[in-house]
Design a protein around this motif. Structure first.
Motif, short mmCIF file in Angstrom:
data_model
loop_
_atom_site.label_atom_id
_atom_site.label_comp_id
_atom_site.label_asym_id
_atom_site.label_seq_id
_atom_site.Cartn_x
_atom_site.Cartn_y
_atom_site.Cartn_z
N LYS A 93 0.84 -1.22 0.00
CA LYS A 93 0.00 0.00 0.00
C LYS A 93 0.87 1.26 0.00
O LYS A 93 0.59 2.23 -0.71
N LEU A 94 1.93 1.25 0.81
CA LEU A 94 2.80 2.44 0.89
C LEU A 94 3.52 2.67 -0.44
O LEU A 94 3.69 3.82 -0.87
N ILE A 95 3.89 1.59 -1.10
CA ILE A 95 4.56 1.74 -2.41
C ILE A 95 3.59 2.35 -3.42
O ILE A 95 3.92 3.28 -4.15
N VAL A 96 2.35 1.83 -3.42
CA VAL A 96 1.34 2.36 -4.36
C VAL A 96 1.13 3.86 -4.10
O VAL A 96 1.12 4.68 -5.02
N ASN A 97 1.00 4.22 -2.82
CA ASN A 97 0.72 5.63 -2.51
C ASN A 97 1.93 6.53 -2.70
O ASN A 97 1.78 7.72 -2.97
N MET A 98 3.12 5.96 -2.57
CA MET A 98 4.33 6.74 -2.85
C MET A 98 4.35 7.12 -4.34
O MET A 98 4.63 8.27 -4.70
N ILE A 99 3.97 6.15 -5.19
CA ILE A 99 3.93 6.44 -6.64
C ILE A 99 2.85 7.49 -6.90
O ILE A 99 3.06 8.46 -7.65
N MET A 100 1.70 7.31 -6.26
CA MET A 100 0.58 8.24 -6.48
C MET A 100 0.96 9.67 -6.05
O MET A 100 0.67 10.64 -6.77
N GLY A 101 1.60 9.80 -4.90
CA GLY A 101 1.97 11.13 -4.40
C GLY A 101 3.01 11.80 -5.30
O GLY A 101 2.96 13.01 -5.52
N SER A 102 3.92 11.00 -5.84
CA SER A 102 4.93 11.55 -6.75
C SER A 102 4.27 11.99 -8.05
O SER A 102 4.57 13.06 -8.59
N MET A 103 3.35 11.15 -8.53
CA MET A 103 2.62 11.53 -9.76
C MET A 103 1.83 12.81 -9.57
O MET A 103 1.78 13.68 -10.45
N MET A 104 1.18 12.94 -8.42
CA MET A 104 0.37 14.14 -8.17
C MET A 104 1.24 15.40 -8.17
O MET A 104 0.81 16.46 -8.63
N ASN A 105 2.48 15.26 -7.70
CA ASN A 105 3.37 16.42 -7.71
C ASN A 105 3.80 16.78 -9.13
O ASN A 105 3.80 17.96 -9.50
N ALA A 106 4.17 15.80 -9.92
CA ALA A 106 4.57 16.07 -11.31
C ALA A 106 3.39 16.70 -12.07
O ALA A 106 3.57 17.67 -12.83
N PHE A 107 2.20 16.16 -11.81
CA PHE A 107 0.99 16.68 -12.46
C PHE A 107 0.76 18.14 -12.06
O PHE A 107 0.50 19.01 -12.91
N SER A 108 0.90 18.42 -10.76
CA SER A 108 0.69 19.79 -10.26
C SER A 108 1.69 20.74 -10.89
O SER A 108 1.34 21.85 -11.32
N GLU A 109 2.94 20.31 -10.96
CA GLU A 109 3.96 21.18 -11.57
C GLU A 109 3.63 21.45 -13.03
O GLU A 109 3.79 22.59 -13.51
N GLY A 110 3.15 20.44 -13.72
CA GLY A 110 2.78 20.62 -15.14
C GLY A 110 1.64 21.62 -15.30
O GLY A 110 1.68 22.50 -16.17
N LEU A 111 0.62 21.50 -14.45
CA LEU A 111 -0.54 22.41 -14.55
C LEU A 111 -0.11 23.85 -14.27
O LEU A 111 -0.50 24.79 -14.97
N VAL A 112 0.74 24.02 -13.24
CA VAL A 112 1.19 25.37 -12.89
C VAL A 112 2.09 25.92 -14.00
O VAL A 112 1.96 27.08 -14.43
N LEU A 113 2.97 25.06 -14.52
CA LEU A 113 3.89 25.51 -15.57
C LEU A 113 3.12 25.91 -16.84
O LEU A 113 3.44 26.92 -17.48
N ALA A 114 2.10 25.14 -17.18
CA ALA A 114 1.28 25.49 -18.36
C ALA A 114 0.69 26.88 -18.17
O ALA A 114 0.81 27.76 -19.04
#
Ligand SMILES: NC(=O)C1=CN([C@@H]2O[C@H](COP(=O)(O)OP(=O)(O)OC[C@H]3O[C@@H](n4cnc5c(N)ncnc54)[C@H](OP(=O)(O)O)[C@@H]3O)[C@@H](O)[C@H]2O)C=CC1
Ligand SMILES: O=CCCC(=O)O
Length: 289
Positions: free
Chosen positions: A170-191
């Protein structure tokens, strides 16, 4: 089947309601007892302590915020340990670390009870719809006896072996999810900062190899700066912290996850911990202002 249910937060409320709707007899307890009222209106019974629930029910499920809460409900006065005994099963579906799960397992089995950990992937809506993914480990016979409940709560149940494996997965799955959410957030802000439409970015992402339910589901509200809590940010940060500790134990370098954890910590320090974890985008915006 009669089950006890400890913890009626966002997830516990949806899960116990689902069990009720599917014909289970459910006895609930929550630290803030008033949160039991809605469940009682739908036919649940209520007890005043975890120990009382355990005494009444052969099987009890818990869905609590973090390791501290999971341990407190088992070990404190009026807790699970006071009544657990041979013939009873305890199924903790909270997201905790393996160490916490192992401590609980040792205490429960030491009193003759049986233990399964069963953290879940999927959030508020999948919990309401019985579409969770259950990552179970521990007593195999108890896992099998729990299938009727797991089939109501989830769309798939994995049995992962010894106690601790469910927590780690579960922690591995959520670690991936949290990292993805950050990359996604940076992309939205950068756009946005680059003079592009972040809504158009969502359309483009949705058509390509990176399409996924999280971007699709959270993106439009993030573009409106709206973060109604489905998965509270404080819990995502707890999961990043616990996943990083697992990385430390195993000497796995995780710079991406470490950076994501910093962003979630920043968001918490900005007072966003009770909002949805997608509110981490506000920390990204903040750091660029
Ligand atoms: N929300 C989500 O999308 C998902 C969450 N999870 C995990 O599920 C668990 C529950 O999440 P969620 O429902 O969102 O969380 P909430 O914050 O909505 O609910 C937390 C629950 O834990 C109880 N609690 C907290 N501290 C204590 C304590 N010291 N003693 C007793 N009870 C306590 C709360 O009681 P009270 O009402 O009194 O505060 C409440 O019932 C967490 O481990 C989370 O990481 C897993 C998958 C998805
Ligand atoms: O632990 C929370 C997981 C949330 C999700 O899987 O969408």
């Amino acid at each position: 089947m009669e089950v006890g249910f400890l913890g009626l937060g966002i997830m516990g409320k949806a899960m116990s309601m689902n069990l009720l709707k599917n014909g289970f007899k459910v006895t609930v307890w929550n630290r803030t007892l008033s949160k039991c009222d809605e469940l009682v209106e739908h036919g649940a019974s209520v007890c005043e302590s975890p120990a009382e629930v355990i005494k009444k029910c052969k099987y009890t499920i818990a869905m609590l915020s973090d390791p501290c809460a999971a341990l407190s409900v088992v070990f404190d006065k009026g807790g699970v340990l006071e009544q657990i005994c041979e013939g009873k099963g305890y199924i903790d579906m909270s997201t905790v670390d393996a160490e916490t799960s192992l401590k609980i397992n040792e205490a429960i089995t030491g009193k003759g009870g049986r233990f399964v950990e069963g953290p879940v992937s999927g959030s508020k809506k999948p919990a309401e719809d019985g579409q969770l993914i259950i990552l179970a480990a521990g007593d195999k016979a108890l896992f099998e006896e729990s299938i009727p409940a797991f089939d109501v709560l989830g769309k798939r149940s994995f049995y992962l072996g010894q106690v601790g494996n469910g927590a780690k997965m579960k922690l591995i799955v959520n670690m991936i999810m949290g990292s993805m959410m950050n990359a996604f957030s940076e992309g939205l802000v950068l756009a946005d900062k680059s003079g592009l439409s972040s809504d158009t970015l969502l359309d483009i992402l949705d058509l390509g190899a990176m399409t996924n339910p999280m971007f699709k589901g959270k993106g439009p509200s993030m573009n409106k700066s709206s973060y109604p809590p489905a998965f509270p940010l404080k819990h995502q940060q707890k999961d990043m912290r616990l996943a990083l500790a697992l990385g430390d134990e195993n000497a796995v370098s995780m710079p991406v996850a470490a950076a994501a954890n910093e962003a979630f910590k920043k968001a918490r320090s900005l007072g966003l911990g009770d909002l949805d974890f997608s509110a981490v985008i506000e920390a990204v915006k903040f750091s660029r202002e």
